[in-house]
Write a protein that holds these residues in place. Structure first.
Motif, PDB file in Angstrom:
ATOM      1  N   ASP A  45       0.743  -1.237  -0.351  1.00 25.25           N
ATOM      2  CA  ASP A  45      -0.001   0.048   0.123  1.00 25.25           C
ATOM      3  C   ASP A  45       0.775   1.345   0.334  1.00 25.25           C
ATOM      4  O   ASP A  45       0.606   2.693  -1.138  1.00 25.25           O
ATOM      5  N   HIS A  49       1.914   3.794  -3.190  1.00 21.47           N
ATOM      6  CA  HIS A  49       1.319   5.861  -3.176  1.00 21.47           C
ATOM      7  C   HIS A  49       1.989   6.205  -3.757  1.00 21.47           C
ATOM      8  O   HIS A  49       2.311   7.336  -3.906  1.00 21.47           O
ATOM      9  N   GLY A  96       2.116   5.202   7.091  1.00 17.82           N
ATOM     10  CA  GLY A  96       1.004   5.780   7.322  1.00 17.82           C
ATOM     11  C   GLY A  96       1.702   7.747   7.378  1.00 17.82           C
ATOM     12  O   GLY A  96       1.447   8.096   5.828  1.00 17.82           O
ATOM     13  N   VAL A  97       2.287   8.020   7.927  1.00 20.85           N
ATOM     14  CA  VAL A  97       2.241   9.524   7.609  1.00 20.85           C
ATOM     15  C   VAL A  97       3.835   9.422   6.804  1.00 20.85           C
ATOM     16  O   VAL A  97       3.398  10.872   5.966  1.00 20.85           O
ATOM     17  N   PHE A  99       4.251   7.665   3.483  1.00 19.75           N
ATOM     18  CA  PHE A  99       3.204   7.590   2.219  1.00 19.75           C
ATOM     19  C   PHE A  99       1.858   8.916   1.711  1.00 19.75           C
ATOM     20  O   PHE A  99       2.553   8.669   0.860  1.00 19.75           O
ATOM     21  N   THR A 100       1.975   8.789   2.690  1.00 16.09           N
ATOM     22  CA  THR A 100       1.182   9.579   2.295  1.00 16.09           C
ATOM     23  C   THR A 100       1.205  11.057   2.089  1.00 16.09           C
ATOM     24  O   THR A 100       1.085  11.950   1.654  1.00 16.09           O
ATOM     25  N   GLY A 101       2.215  11.747   3.136  1.00 17.26           N
ATOM     26  CA  GLY A 101       3.542  12.787   2.843  1.00 17.26           C
ATOM     27  C   GLY A 101       3.696  13.282   1.114  1.00 17.26           C
ATOM     28  O   GLY A 101       3.943  13.536   0.976  1.00 17.26           O
ATOM     29  N   PHE A 103       2.882  11.594  -1.286  1.00 20.10           N
ATOM     30  CA  PHE A 103       1.661  11.199  -1.889  1.00 20.10           C
ATOM     31  C   PHE A 103       1.027  12.288  -2.317  1.00 20.10           C
ATOM     32  O   PHE A 103       1.223  13.047  -3.462  1.00 20.10           O
ATOM     33  N   ALA A 104       1.402  12.946  -1.423  1.00 20.38           N
ATOM     34  CA  ALA A 104       0.851  14.917  -1.652  1.00 20.38           C
ATOM     35  C   ALA A 104       1.814  15.534  -1.766  1.00 20.38           C
ATOM     36  O   ALA A 104       1.602  16.118  -2.486  1.00 20.38           O
TER      37      ALA A 104
ATOM     38  N   ILE B 206      -3.393  10.283  11.414  1.00 19.19           N
ATOM     39  CA  ILE B 206      -2.541   9.649  12.115  1.00 19.19           C
ATOM     40  C   ILE B 206      -1.067  11.116  12.100  1.00 19.19           C
ATOM     41  O   ILE B 206      -1.195  11.611  13.257  1.00 19.19           O
ATOM     42  N   THR B 257       3.290  16.489   7.103  1.00 20.62           N
ATOM     43  CA  THR B 257       4.524  15.421   7.259  1.00 20.62           C
ATOM     44  C   THR B 257       5.570  16.542   8.113  1.00 20.62           C
ATOM     45  O   THR B 257       6.343  15.633   8.578  1.00 20.62           O
TER      46      THR B 257
END
Lengths: 282, 291, 302
Positions: A45, A49, A96-97, A99-101, A103-104, B206, B257
Motif C-alpha cells: 500500500d 502510493h 502511514g505518515v 507514504f501519505t506525505g 503522495f501529497a 494519524i 508531514t
C-alpha cells in the motif's frame, strides 16, 4: 452471439492488454504470498502510493518515469524503516505518515507541472491503451522480478517465516528485506500502466490471502495465487471490455470474488478438518 | 509578494468557507488521531477512508446525503473485516487489505460506469474549494458530535486503548467503546473526505497525533496538541492551495508531514537530536560503556 | 463499593467449564471455594487452563457450564462494584503510551468516578496512598516506559490497591522481577491478606508458593486439588498436576546426602525450587510466620 463473445480477442489492443495484465498479475501474485506471510500487506500500500512524486520529478527531469517511481518507492520503504528505528512511534503509523506525505507531495508537484502526465492513468492505469513500447517495458520488468523471486524463493520464504533463524543461519536479513522491497517497488512500477498505483495494492494482497485459505504448502500457495490472479485478471479485462468500465476495478473485483469463494470453500469444512488443532489460548 | 496578494484569499466567500471548514475538520481529525495512533489503527483509518468511496458514489447517484452513504459503506467494510478475521487464519493486515481494496475498486467501478454523474477527482482528492452549503452543515454536525463524544468519553477511551483488560475488570463496556471509536473514525473519515479526498484522509487521522506523540508524554496534552496541529496545518494548507490552483489535500498533508519530520528531528525529548545528545551525555558519564 | 458487612468475602467456582468458539475445551468442571484473608496460589503448567480460569474469574470468558460467584454475586455484578482487581503481566500493555505513573494508578479508580471520570479528593487520596505503599510516590510523574521491570510491576500493584478491590488477581507477578521487588510485593500481599482481602496468584514458580501462599489451587484442565498449602502441596499432587513436566531431583538418593548428612544446599538461577522433606514435609523459609498464621486461623475457627 459467438462472434460477439469472441470480439475482445479480435483486437490487437485487447491482446496486448491480456498479455500485460497477465504478466503483472503473476508478478504481483508471487510477491503477495511473501507480503501476506511477512505481515507486510501495508508495505505494498505504502510503496505504491509513494511512487507518485518520483514519477512527476522524473518527468520534469526527462528521465524514464520508471526510474523515478522506483527511487521514490524505495525511499518510502527505507525511510519508514529508518524513522522507525529512531523513534517510538509505531511502524504502521510511521508508514502511514511517510507514504501519505510523499503522495501529497506528488499531488502538489503535479498541480504545479503543466504536463502531459495523466494523473488518472498513473492512479488507475490504462491497460486497454497500452502501447507496444510500454508492453515491452512491462515484460522486461515483470519477467526480471519474477525470475529473481522464483530463484530465491526458498531463502525469501525463510526470511518471511523466521527472521531470527535467518540471521542465525548467517543470511544477511537486512539485505534480503531490502531486496524484497526493491522487487516490490519494481513490480509496482511494472503495474502502473496496467492497474495504476491505487489498485495495485489489491493485486499485492488478495491473491496471496486467497491461496493461503486454500492450501497449506508454500509452493502450492505460489502456484494457486499466480494461477488465480492470472485467471481473474483475464476475466476482469474481458468483462471491462463489455461493461465499458474501469479495467483495474474489474480485475480487483474479480480477485475479491475469488477471495470470497475461497472463504466459503474453506469454511465449508473440508479444510477445517485438515487445519492443525487450535493452539491453547491459555 | 505584496500584502494585497497575501490577503486576496480572504476576499472570496468560497475561500473563507474553505478555510474555516478545513480548520474545523483538521481540528477534529487531529483530536481523534491521538487515539488512532495509540490504538494502532492506522491501517484501519486508511482502509475505512478507501472503503467509503462506493457509499459516496451510490449516495450521489440516489440523491441521498453523501455522509449517509459514506458512513454506511464504511461500517459495512468494518463489519466485513471483523467477519473475515473471525472466520479465517489470515493475518489481520491482509484481511483489512483485501476488504478495503475490494470496496474501493467497487467505488472506482461505479465512477467509471457513471462518469457524467460522479466526479472522480473530487471524491479521490476532495474538493473543499467548491463545497456545497448542505455539506458544510453536515460537516459541522459531524464535528460537533465527535468533539462532544470525545469530551465526554476520552478517559474511558484512553483506558480502553491502553489496557482493555483493566477496562473490562472495571466493568467498562469494552465492546461499546470499541464501537464508539470505530464510529468516530468513520464519521471523521466522511468529514475529511471532503477536504483532502479518500487517499489522503488517513494522513489527517494519524499524522497530527503521531507528531504530538513525539512532543509530549501526557495524553491530555497530546490530544490538545494534535488537534491544534491539525487545525493549523489544515488552515495553512487550504490557504496555500489558493496560490497553487487547488490540490488542497496535497498542501494540507505536505504541511502535516513536514510538521512530523520537524518533531522527529527537533523534538525536545524524543527527537533525533535530543536522543543523540542524551546518548553522548551517557558516553561522557560512563566512558567505559560502548555506545 | 464494598461487600455488605454481613456478607463475608468468598470466591467460588462451581463446575466451571470453558469452551472456546473454536471448540477447544480449556477447562472442565472446575470447582473450588476460597474465603477472605487468604493468599492462594493457582498452580499449573502452561496450557493447564490457568489463564482460562483467570479469565473466567474476571468475566472475560463466560463458562459454557457452571458459574463463578464472588460473595454470592455473579462476576458481572462484582466487576461493577469494583471488587475484582487485576495485576497483568508486564507485556500486556504498550509501555510507550503517553501516560505517567499517576495516570495509570488513577485508572484503577474509574469504577468509583462519575460518567466523566473526573477524579475527586477521595480518588486522589487513594492513588497517593497506593503509590506510597508500593514506594513509587517519588516517581509518580515519570512516563511509564522510563521505569525498571520491577517498578512497572509495582505500578500495576498500586493500581489494584487504588481500586481497593476485595479480590486481587495477580498473573505471574514474579517473572522478570528482581529479588528485592519480589520480597516487597510479597510483604505487601501479606498486608493485604491481613486486611481481609482475597489474593489469587497464578504462578509456575513452585518454590515461592509455600513461602507466602497459605492455600493452593492445583489445576490441570480441571481443579485437581484445593486447600491449605501443607495439604495440597504434596509430591503426589504435584506429580498429577505437572506429569512429566516437573523436573524431579531426589536428594535422598543424591551423593550429597551420603557425604554431608543433612547439610543440603540447593542453588538455582531463576526459579526457586520446591524442597520437600521427609514424608512430604514442606520446606518454609519463613516458618514462624506460616505457623503463626495457621495458629491464628485455628484460633479463629474455634
Amino acid at each position: 452471439m459467438n462472434v460477439s463473445l469472441l470480439e475482445p480477442f479480435r483486437h490487437e489492443f485487447m491482446l496486448q492488454a491480456f498479455a500485460a495484465g497477465g504478466l503483472v498479475a503473476a508478478v504481483c501474485a508471487v510477491l503477495s504470498c511473501y507480503l501476506v506471510l511477512r505481515g507486510w500487506s501495508l508495505m505494498g500500500d505504502a510503496v505504491s502510493h509513494a511512487v507518485l512524486p518520483g514519477i512527476v520529478l522524473a518527468y520534469l527531469a526527462g528521465l524514464p518515469l520508471g526510474v523515478g517511481a522506483f527511487a521514490s518507492g524505495l525511499l518510502c520503504a527505507t525511510g519508514t524503516g529508518w524513522i522507525k528505528r529512531h523513534t517510538r512511534v509505531k511502524e504502521d503509523t510511521v508508514m502511514g505518515v511517510v507514504f501519505t506525505g510523499l503522495f501529497a507531495l506528488g499531488l502538489v508537484l503535479h498541480v504545479r507541472t503543466p504536463s502531459e502526465l495523466h494523473l488518472d492513468h498513473i492512479l488507475f492505469g490504462n491497460l486497454l491503451g497500452i502501447e507496444p513500447g510500454q508492453l515491452r517495458e512491462t515484460t522486461i520488468l515483470a519477467g526480471g522480478v519474477l525470475a529473481v523471486v522464483l530463484a530465491l524463493r526458498r531463502t525469501l520464504l525463510l526470511a518471511a517465516f523466521d527472521p531470527s533463524h535467518t540471521r542465525v543461519l548467517g543470511f544477511p536479513l537486512r539485505a534480503l528485506d531490502t531486496l524484497l522491497l526493491a522487487l516490490l517497488a519494481l513490480a509496482i512500477v511494472a503495474s502502473i500502466q496496467a492497474v495504476g498505483i491505487v489498485l495495485v495494492i489489491a493485486m499485492l494482497i488478495t491473491p496471496g490471502a486467497t491461496a493461503f485459505l486454500l492450501v497449506r504448502r508454500f509452493d502450492a500457495m505460489l502456484a494457486v495465487a499466480t494461477g488465480g490472479a492470472v485467471v481473474s485478471t483475464f476475466i476482469g479485462i474481458y468483462v471491462s471490455f463489455f461493461a465499458d468500465a474501469s479495467t483495474a476495478a474489474c480485475i480487483v473485483l474479480v480477485q475479491a470474488l475469488g477471495f470470497v469463494a475461497a472463504l466459503t470453500l474453506s469454511a465449508g469444512g473440508r479444510l477445517r478438518r485438515r487445519a492443525a488443532p487450535p493452539a491453547d489460548p491459555a | 509578494m505584496s500584502l494585497d496578494l497575501l490577503l486576496q484569499p480572504f476576499s472570496y466567500d468560497y475561500m473563507l468557507t474553505a478555510l474555516w471548514v478545513s480548520t474545523l475538520i483538521g481540528a477534529v481529525c487531529g483530536l481523534l488521531s491521538g487515539f488512532i495512533t495509540l490504538k494502532g489503527w492506522s491501517l484501519m483509518g486508511d482502509a475505512l477512508s478507501h472503503a467509503v468511496v462506493p457509499g459516496v458514489g451510490l449516495a450521489h447517484l440516489a440523491g441521498l446525503p453523501l455522509s449517509l452513504g459514506a458512513f454506511t459503506s464504511g461500517l459495512l467494510a468494518a463489519a466485513a473485516m471483523s467477519f473475515v478475521k473471525l472466520k479465517t487464519p489470515v493475518r489481520e493486515d491482509a484481511v483489512i487489505g483485501v476488504v478495503f481494496t475490494a470496496f474501493f475498486a467497487f467505488g472506482i467501478l461505479l465512477i467509471s460506469l457513471f462518469p457524467a454523474q460522479l466526479d472522480l477527482k473530487s471524491i479521490i482528492f476532495g474538493n473543499i474549494l467548491a463545497i456545497a452549503p448542505g455539506d458544510v452543515a453536515q460537516l459541522v454536525a459531524i464535528s460537533v458530535l465527535c468533539v462532544a463524544v470525545l469530551a465526554l468519553q476520552w478517559r474511558d477511551l484512553l483506558l480502553f486503548s491502553f489496557d482493555p483488560n483493566q477496562a473490562r475488570t472495571l466493568g467498562l463496556p469494552v465492546r461499546r467503546l470499541h464501537l464508539t471509536l470505530l464510529l468516530l473514525l468513520s464519521a471523521t473519515t466522511v468529514a475529511a473526505l471532503q477536504a483532502v479526498g479518500a487517499i489522503l484522509v488517513v494522513a489527517m487521522l494519524i499524522t497530527p497525533g503521531a507528531t504530538a506523540y513525539l512532543l509530549t508524554d501526557r495524553f491530555g496534552r497530546m490530544l490538545v496538541l494534535g488537534s491544534a496541529l491539525g487545525a493549523f496545518t489544515a488552515f495553512a494548507g487550504a490557504y496555500a492551495s489558493y496560490f497553487l490552483d487547488g490540490a488542497t489535500g496535497g498542501c494540507i498533508v505536505v504541511l502535516q508531514t513536514l510538521g512530523f519530520l520537524l518533531a522527529f528531528v527537533f523534538g525536545p525529548k524524543h527527537g533525533l537530536l535530543a536522543a543523540r545528545r542524551a546518548r553522548r551525555r551517557l558516553c561522557l558519564v560512563a566512558p567505559a560503556v560502548a555506545p | 463499593m464494598t461487600p455488605a458487612p454481613d456478607r463475608p468475602l468468598t470466591l467460588a467456582a462451581r463446575g466451571v467449564t470453558v469452551t472456546y468458539p473454536n471448540g477447544h475445551v480449556a477447562l472442565t468442571d472446575a470447582t473450588f471455594a476460597l474465603g477472605g484473608g487468604t493468599i492462594c496460589a493457582l498452580v499449573g503448567v502452561n496450557g493447564s487452563g490457568k489463564s482460562t480460569l483467570f479469565k473466567a474469574l474476571m468475566g472475560f470468558v463466560v463458562p459454557s457450564a457452571g458459574a463463578v460467584t464472588i460473595s454470592d454475586e455473579p462476576v458481572r455484578t462484582a466487576q461493577r462494584r469494583g471488587w475484582v482487581a487485576y495485576v497483568p503481566q508486564a507485556e500486556e500493555v504498550d509501555w510507550t503510551f503517553p501516560v505517567n505513573v499517576h495516570d495509570v494508578v488513577m485508572m484503577g479508580r474509574y469504577g468509583y468516578m462519575n460518567f466523566l471520570r473526573i477524579p475527586r479528593a477521595a480518588d486522589r487520596d487513594a492513588v497517593a496512598d497506593a503509590l506510597r505503599r508500593v514506594g513509587l510516590w517519588d516517581l509518580r510523574d515519570r512516563q511509564i516506559g522510563e521505569l525498571s521491570g520491577g517498578q512497572k510491576k509495582r505500578v500495576f500493584v498500586a493500581r489494584a490497591l487504588a481500586q481497593q478491590g476485595r479480590v486481587i488477581l495477580l498473573d505471574e507477578p514474579f517473572t522478570g522481577v528482581d529479588v528485592k521487588t519480589e520480597e516487597a510485593i510479597v510483604a505487601l500481599l501479606r498486608e493485604l491478606r491481613a486486611e481481609g482481602r482475597l489474593i489469587l496468584v497464578s504462578t509456575h514458580n513452585l518454590g515461592s508458593v509455600p513461602e507466602f501462599c497459605d492455600q493452593v489451587v492445583l489445576i490441570n484442565r480441571t481443579v485437581l486439588a484445593c486447600g491449605p498449602t501443607s495439604e495440597v502441596f504434596t509430591a503426589d499432587n504435584l506429580q498429577r498436576a505437572f506429569g512429566g513436566a516437573l523436573r524431579h531431583f531426589d536428594l535422598s538418593r543424591s551423593t550429597v546426602e551420603e557425604h554431608d548428612g543433612r547439610q543440603v544446599t540447593v542453588l538455582t538461577d531463576d526459579e526457586r525450587p520446591l524442597v520437600l522433606g521427609q514424608g512430604g514435609h514442606l520446606e518454609y523459609r519463613d516458618r514462624s510466620a506460616h505457623e503463626k498464621l495457621v495458629a491464628d486461623r485455628e484460633a479463629g475457627k474455634t
